[in-house]
Scaffold this active site. Sequence first.
Site, PDB file in Angstrom:
ATOM      1  CD  GLU A   1      -3.337   0.161   1.858  1.00 12.24           C
ATOM      2  OE1 GLU A   1      -3.746  -0.970   2.093  1.00 12.24           O
ATOM      3  OE2 GLU A   1      -3.711   1.160   2.453  1.00 12.24           O
TER       4      GLU A   1
ATOM      5  CB  CYS B   1       3.500   7.475   2.743  1.00 13.22           C
ATOM      6  SG  CYS B   1       3.961   6.307   4.033  1.00 13.22           S
TER       7      CYS B   1
ATOM      8  CB  CYS C   1       7.245  -5.236   8.854  1.00 11.04           C
ATOM      9  SG  CYS C   1       8.581  -4.423   9.755  1.00 11.04           S
TER      10      CYS C   1
ATOM     11  CB  CYS D   1       5.996  -1.886  16.049  1.00 14.39           C
ATOM     12  SG  CYS D   1       7.685  -1.595  15.489  1.00 14.39           S
TER      13      CYS D   1
ATOM     14  CB  CYS E   1       2.706  -1.735  13.458  1.00 15.29           C
ATOM     15  SG  CYS E   1       2.967  -2.118  11.728  1.00 15.29           S
TER      16      CYS E   1
ATOM     17  N   GLY F   1       6.954  -2.024   6.191  1.00 23.91           N
ATOM     18  CA  GLY F   1       8.340  -2.475   6.244  1.00 23.91           C
ATOM     19  C   GLY F   1       9.270  -1.536   6.981  1.00 23.91           C
ATOM     20  CD  GLU F   2      13.458  -0.208  10.110  1.00 26.93           C
ATOM     21  OE1 GLU F   2      12.722   0.164  11.013  1.00 26.93           O
ATOM     22  OE2 GLU F   2      14.276   0.550   9.544  1.00 26.93           O
TER      23      GLU F   2
ATOM     24  CB  SER G   1      10.180   6.450   9.112  1.00 24.53           C
ATOM     25  OG  SER G   1       9.682   6.174  10.390  1.00 24.53           O
TER      26      SER G   1
ATOM     27  CB  SER H   1       9.210   4.464  15.352  1.00 22.45           C
ATOM     28  OG  SER H   1       8.831   4.667  14.030  1.00 22.45           O
ATOM     29  CG  LEU H   2      11.791   7.837  21.306  1.00 23.54           C
ATOM     30  CD1 LEU H   2      13.089   7.069  21.203  1.00 23.54           C
ATOM     31  CD2 LEU H   2      12.076   9.298  21.699  1.00 23.54           C
TER      32      LEU H   2
ATOM     33  CG  ASN I   1      -4.886   5.713  13.203  1.00 23.84           C
ATOM     34  OD1 ASN I   1      -5.172   6.834  13.604  1.00 23.84           O
ATOM     35  ND2 ASN I   1      -4.580   5.454  11.958  1.00 23.84           N
TER      36      ASN I   1
ATOM     37  CB  CYS J   1      -1.696   8.115  12.320  1.00 23.56           C
ATOM     38  SG  CYS J   1      -2.550   9.580  12.832  1.00 23.56           S
TER      39      CYS J   1
END
Length: 361
Positions: free
Chosen positions: A92, A110, A117, A121, A124, A169-170, A201, A224-225, A300, A343
Amino acid sequence: MGLSLRGLRLEELQDVCVAAGLPKFRAGQVFEWVQAKGAGAWDEMKNVPASVGEALAGAVDLTSLEALKTQVSRTDGTRKYLFRLGDGQTVETVLMLYERKVARDRATVCVSTQVGCAMGCAFCATGLGGLVRNLEAGEIVGQVLEIMRQVRQEDPEFRVTNVVFMGMGEPLQNYGSLLAAISLLNNPKGQNIGMRRMTVSTCGIVPRILDLARDNPQVTLAISLHSARDEVRDRLVPMNRHYPLQELMDACRKYIEITNRRITFEYALVKGVNSSPQDARDLARLTEGLLCNINLIPVNAVRETGLERPTEAENAEFARILTEAGVEVSLREEKGSDIDAACGQLRKRQGGEFLVLNGKV
Ligand code: SF4
């Protein structure tokens, strides 16, 4: 099937042309048609004879990504695309439009860098199914080119001005393709998107953050903290167990030293998890003295994750504490909330199954 034409650097394409018995300058023409104008077929390339397409047909592949589905937000024009890749996998991609009064309008794409992934997380759902595979550079760039192509049918002047590597993905786990995609999108004969207009990111792959500082010091880094405490971050971002906060912050300091660039910390506010006044004070302490800004994102509510948003008053209080401590804070503008594109969390039902395609928050 040949090499993906959208993933070839100009020099690589020159080599392919020469190997096919074509003069080098044909590579420049083809590159511009593909990378700048988004050509999806040989006969669209007006100044390129058909014989060039025939000579290259076995060596390169010009097939575009197929948009299986497009959703357009009625509130702000955000568009969400579901693209099918050559092997039938899907990713996507989101186009966000920002109107500006003074500067030119911003159009941010984006992109996804992996199918699925491996990072897992907590907020996610992309991570729920694990990693399927890395995308190739041509598949990453192809997302931008296909969106540009489609929007230009309505608006011939349309340009993609910014790219964020924040979709599925990372990106730093697909480093080679990421660097190739950045270089292609930056090429003045292609999309010519400035390095500073591209944001990578990551959930915090420390060695790669330092690689990125050396290899691409001008791109923007977002991390992403989501918590300033290891015990909380371990749960939200499992990569924290490999690279805990102290290592991550050391890497950030080195990154800034090398690049002199500001880091964006993404912080998804989750009710009862990381959004208390004490969490805000911890965050201010953790980032003290760093060249950075903090992007607060109300998480979200995704059914599978069971996470909830704090109230607006709680969010405002969190932001106030940071601001008073001298931290630069922004609250992410929600985009495409009516199509679940805000988001970074994108949801989709496909084939009767609930499928969530997601990016970093
Ligand atoms: S937030 Fe990003 S890194 Fe984490 S699981 Fe989702 S896609 Fe992977």
